[in-house]
Design an enzyme around this catalytic site. Structure first.
Site, PDB file in Angstrom:
ATOM      1  CG  ASP A 104       6.222   5.030  -3.735  1.00  0.00           C
ATOM      2  OD1 ASP A 104       7.078   5.006  -2.821  1.00  0.00           O
ATOM      3  OD2 ASP A 104       4.924   3.696  -2.878  1.00  0.00           O
TER       4      ASP A 104
ATOM      5  CG  ASP B 177       0.979   6.143  -8.153  1.00  0.00           C
ATOM      6  OD1 ASP B 177       1.690   5.869  -8.069  1.00  0.00           O
ATOM      7  OD2 ASP B 177      -0.453   6.787  -7.531  1.00  0.00           O
TER       8      ASP B 177
HETATM    9  N1  GLY Z   1       2.689   2.951  -4.532  1.00  0.00           N
HETATM   10  C1  GLY Z   1       2.050   3.097  -3.426  1.00  0.00           C
HETATM   11  C2  GLY Z   1       2.960   0.910  -2.707  1.00  0.00           C
HETATM   12  O1  GLY Z   1       3.849   0.913  -3.325  1.00  0.00           O
HETATM   13  O2  GLY Z   1       2.486   1.064  -2.150  1.00  0.00           O
END
Ligand code: GLY
Length: 399
Positions: free
Chosen positions: A176, A116
């Protein structure tokens, strides 16, 4: 008379980072004026709730402001919001707050246990560097990119997303992850080292191969075999079912392939973004206000929560995508993005002033299968909403 004409023209034109643009559309002006007040209130609430470990707002839980530690994937959004406010207003107050909250995430540049990095560092440090040119920010971003690429396995050809559930997954990659590639494309530009670019490019290419179904919706999680590099499981984590289309995940794909096209000029990325757009906006379960239900395939539709965060991500992506396509397509994309902005700005989705701990938007859904953050404000909904408004100003007005 000349003076009046000149000052009228000057009033109609605004200088921005993107060049000379037409005066802010009314809906942007109104939302920025609202955000200026609501985020001033938010700062009071956030500062009162800050502890040593919990330093950035995420949502509302049990009627209370829910703060998060800087290691959470959401920690970059509040700094990013403050940078956008500075960009909109040029007010030094927002600059000072943006610098303060950005600094709180500094330690994250070295944390290798997450993919992330883009969310955490590029929203805060990335916007900070773009707006100030501060070389200290640049150094943090380069370190963050170096940390992120430690999660790349050349045999698999992808960045590993998660480290948990090791008994079930060998090498999980989630849609994501597309959002974290922007940091890598930036790093190649900043350093001249093409390593970051190639990793991001490979990741985006292989994701096209394995993450998408025939109808161009995407799986949330694809797990890979670390020896063969082949996909071995296609599942969900935050969606309704393995075979369903989780609304935010479709947004990460749409936004992700749009940014990949911007960074590389590779037409397959543009085509992918267009296909995702088509899936999302021609879905029979898409409501008229274009704010999707949290998952396109939840059988409880229409009696299930919306996800305003997904809508905000769609709008922001569409404003950019509209600049890469034909005039007819652009008109269509802009109409949809404008509709989303109109919906999100209405009392149905926007918080009343000085309520909801200063969040801008209501009705987002974080992780419904875990009964977590269901129909609540979410900090990233606000971030992409503000970004969409900025993009409406710059990209759309240039056409
Ligand atoms: N990246 C985690 C979400 O979109 O909840």
């Amino acid at each position: 008379m000349k003076k009046i004409i000149l000052s009228t023209i000057c009033g109609l034109l605004l200088a921005s980072n993107c060049g000379l643009i037409i005066a802010q559309p009314k809906i942007v002006k109104e939302n920025v004026a609202f955000a200026d007040k609501q985020l001033t209130y938010s700062l009071e609430q956030v500062k009162a709730a800050t502890t040593d470990k919990l330093n950035n707002p995420r949502t509302i839980k049990d009627g209370k402001l829910s703060m998060a530690p800087s290691w959470e994937w959401t920690s970059g959004f509040y700094p990013g919001i403050l940078w956008y406010m500075y960009e909109y207003t040029n007010n030094p107050k927002w600059l000072q707050e943006a610098r303060h909250f950005t600094k709180l995430t500094e330690s994250q540049q070295f944390v290798t246990n997450t993919h992330d990095m883009g969310f955490k560092m590029y929203c805060g440090y990335g916007n900070g560097y773009r707006l100030t040119g501060d070389t200290a920010y640049q150094r943090v971003l380069i370190q963050s990119a170096n940390t992120l690429i430690t999660r790349y396995n050349p045999t698999v050809g992808l960045i590993r997303s998660w480290d948990f559930n090791k008994d079930r997954w060998q090498y999980p990659v989630i849609i994501d992850n597309m959002m974290n590639l922007e940091l890598l494309f930036w790093a190649t530009k900043a350093t001249g080292d093409s390593t970051y670019y190639h990793i991001a490019y490979n990741h985006a290419k292989k994701t096209i191969e394995n993450h998408f179904r025939a109808d161009n919706s995407s799986f949330h999680v694809v797990d890979y075999d670390t020896i063969s590099g082949q996909s071995r499981l296609k599942q969900t984590w935050q969606g309704y079912a393995d075979g369903s289309a989780w609304a935010r995940g479709q947004g990460w794909g749409l936004y992700g392939y749009t940014l990949c096209y911007r960074a590389t000029g590779d037409k397959s990325f543009l085509e992918q973004a267009k296909k995702i757009e088509k899936y999302i906006f021609s879905h029979p379960n898409m409501p008229k206000d274009l704010v999707p239900y949290w998952d396109f395939n939840d059988p409880d539709i229409p009696n299930t929560p919306r996800d305003a965060s997904a809508a905000a991500i769609y709008a922001s992506a569409l404003y950019e995508l509209s600049t890469y396509v034909s005039k007819t397509e652009a008109k269509d994309y802009l109409k949809k993005a404008d509709k989303i902005i109109e919906s999100l700005s209405s009392p149905a989705y926007r918080s009343p002033l000085n309520e909801n701990f200063g969040f801008l938007l209501l009705h987002s859904t974080g992780a419904k299968p875990f009964k977590s953050e269901v129909d609540e404000p979410l900090v990233y909904a606000d971030y992409y909403f503000l970004e969409a408004l900025l993009r409406k100003n710059s990209f759309a007005a240039k056409r």
